[in-house]
Write an enzyme that holds these catalytic residues in place. Structure first.
Site, mmCIF file in Angstrom:
data_model
loop_
_atom_site.group_PDB
_atom_site.id
_atom_site.type_symbol
_atom_site.label_atom_id
_atom_site.label_comp_id
_atom_site.label_asym_id
_atom_site.label_seq_id
_atom_site.Cartn_x
_atom_site.Cartn_y
_atom_site.Cartn_z
ATOM 1 N N ASP A 82 0.873 -1.177 0.000
ATOM 2 C CA ASP A 82 0.000 0.000 0.000
ATOM 3 C C ASP A 82 0.906 1.222 0.000
ATOM 4 O OD1 ASP A 82 -1.872 1.998 0.574
ATOM 5 O OD2 ASP A 82 -3.067 0.672 1.849
ATOM 6 N N ASP A 93 -3.564 7.515 -2.846
ATOM 7 C CA ASP A 93 -3.456 6.355 -1.956
ATOM 8 C C ASP A 93 -3.891 5.142 -2.771
ATOM 9 O OD1 ASP A 93 -3.544 4.589 0.183
ATOM 10 O OD2 ASP A 93 -5.124 5.656 1.278
ATOM 11 N N HIS A 153 -11.954 6.039 2.627
ATOM 12 C CA HIS A 153 -11.979 7.277 3.400
ATOM 13 C C HIS A 153 -11.867 8.492 2.494
ATOM 14 C CE1 HIS A 153 -7.610 7.055 2.688
ATOM 15 N NE2 HIS A 153 -7.804 5.756 2.845
ATOM 16 N N GLU A 186 -11.142 1.000 -0.762
ATOM 17 C CA GLU A 186 -10.184 -0.088 -0.562
ATOM 18 C C GLU A 186 -10.802 -1.344 0.029
ATOM 19 O OE1 GLU A 186 -7.074 0.864 2.325
ATOM 20 O OE2 GLU A 186 -8.015 2.790 2.671
ATOM 21 N N GLU A 281 -6.844 -0.947 -3.960
ATOM 22 C CA GLU A 281 -7.250 0.420 -3.597
ATOM 23 C C GLU A 281 -6.989 1.424 -4.715
ATOM 24 O OE1 GLU A 281 -5.109 2.098 -0.232
ATOM 25 O OE2 GLU A 281 -6.689 3.586 0.091
HETATM 26 MN MN MN Z 1 -3.748 2.773 1.207
HETATM 27 MN MN MN Z 2 -6.428 4.220 2.138
#
Ligand code: MN
Ligand code: MN
Length: 303
Positions: A82, A93, A153, A186, A281
């Protein structure tokens, strides 16, 4: 909204994620993985939005390498990598799962498919609970379980978890996606034998500033200033401090900052039944003209 910075960060993160996906990491240490991926981010002119997470098997998230971390990737491992790139605090992200045991390929595919289905339904006004429903049903149809207590998020400048959650299961209520806001989606997937939840582990190797209040220890305050100047509110790793302080001293100073609650330490997250977990993600922004998936892979067409 600084769309250009979001897009630039996204392009860099996507490029590196695709490199990570196809690379053979067997025999490498998690230290080598984290350092290599972080160097790729910086080489492309971005900063790391957080320490690269290399979470193996039943560890779902939040493991980053310790200084010279000796853990080696085996040919039976499933690793979630990640990564986050940021430009002026605007974050991309994204994550990919690499898996060297064909037995768990289905788990990885389920995470990718759940993310793909979520991405094809997103636009301004879509309810987060409906995204959760899509993720959950995609995963269950394949005979697996979503991790219910991990979620996507909203993102804001220098803030990774900016208040809104995009669930990986259907849930009552929730909010609708706003225009010109960045979000990460994600899905995390575990096996049928999994509990479908994560618990906190004892290891904590990701940290972030909590407060800039002085501690009355000069050297600890110096470290606190260093953290603020270099990482702002974003997460960091011990590895990022030992470039300036010796490891032993860095650990002691960090402990002082944690005890004084100037810095927070995040525990690793482990599947409750210690079953393997896969993750995928993307970061996206709903806009008037449609949705921009900032971390979308650039595919080259040969014609
Ligand atoms: Mn992430
Ligand atoms: Mn994340």
């Amino acid at each position: 909204m600084p769309l250009e910075d979001y897009i630039k960060a996204g392009k860099i993160a996507a490029e590196i994620r695709e490199m990570v996906r196809v690379k053979d990491w067997i025999g490498k240490t998690v230290y080598e993985i984290c350092e290599e991926v972080e160097n790729e981010i910086m080489k492309r002119g971005a900063k790391c939005a957080f320490p690269v997470n290399a979470s193996i098997n039943e560890i779902a998230a939040h493991y980053t390498a310790e200084p010279n971390d000796p853990i080696v990737i085996k040919d039976t491992d499933l690793v979630k990598i990640d990564l986050g790139a940021q430009i002026n605090g605007y974050i991309a992200d994204t994550a990919v799962t690499v898996c060297y045991d064909p037995q768990f390929d289905g788990l990885v595919q389920a995470a990718e498919e759940a993310l793909g289905n979520a991405m094809s339904m997103i636009k301004t006004g879509v309810k987060a609970s409906d995204i959760g429903r899509t993720i959950e049903s995609t995963i269950k149809q394949k005979g697996f379980k979503p991790i219910a207590n991990l979620s996507g998020h909203s993102l804001e400048q220098y803030t990774i978890h900016a208040g809104r959650s995009i669930p990986n299961i259907w849930s009552i209520g929730g909010f609708s996606l706003s225009e010109n806001t960045a979000y990460a989606c994600e899905p995390f997937v575990t096996t049928e034998q999994g509990g479908g939840f994560v618990r906190n582990g004892t290891i904590k190797n990701i940290f972030a500033i909590n407060s800039r209040k002085k501690t009355k220890n000069d050297e600890a305050d110096k470290l606190l200033d260093f953290i603020w100047e270099n990482f702002n509110m974003l997460p960091f790793a011990l590895r990022w401090i030992t470039k300036k302080w010796e490891e032993k001293e860095a650990r002691e100073l960090l402990d002082i900052l944690i005890k004084k609650k100037a810095v927070q330490a995040y525990p690793i997250l482990i599947e409750v039944n210690e079953q393997r977990v896969a993750q995928a993600e993307h970061t996206f922004i709903p806009m008037e003209s449609g949705v921009t998936v900032t971390t979308k892979a650039i595919t080259q067409k040969n014609e």
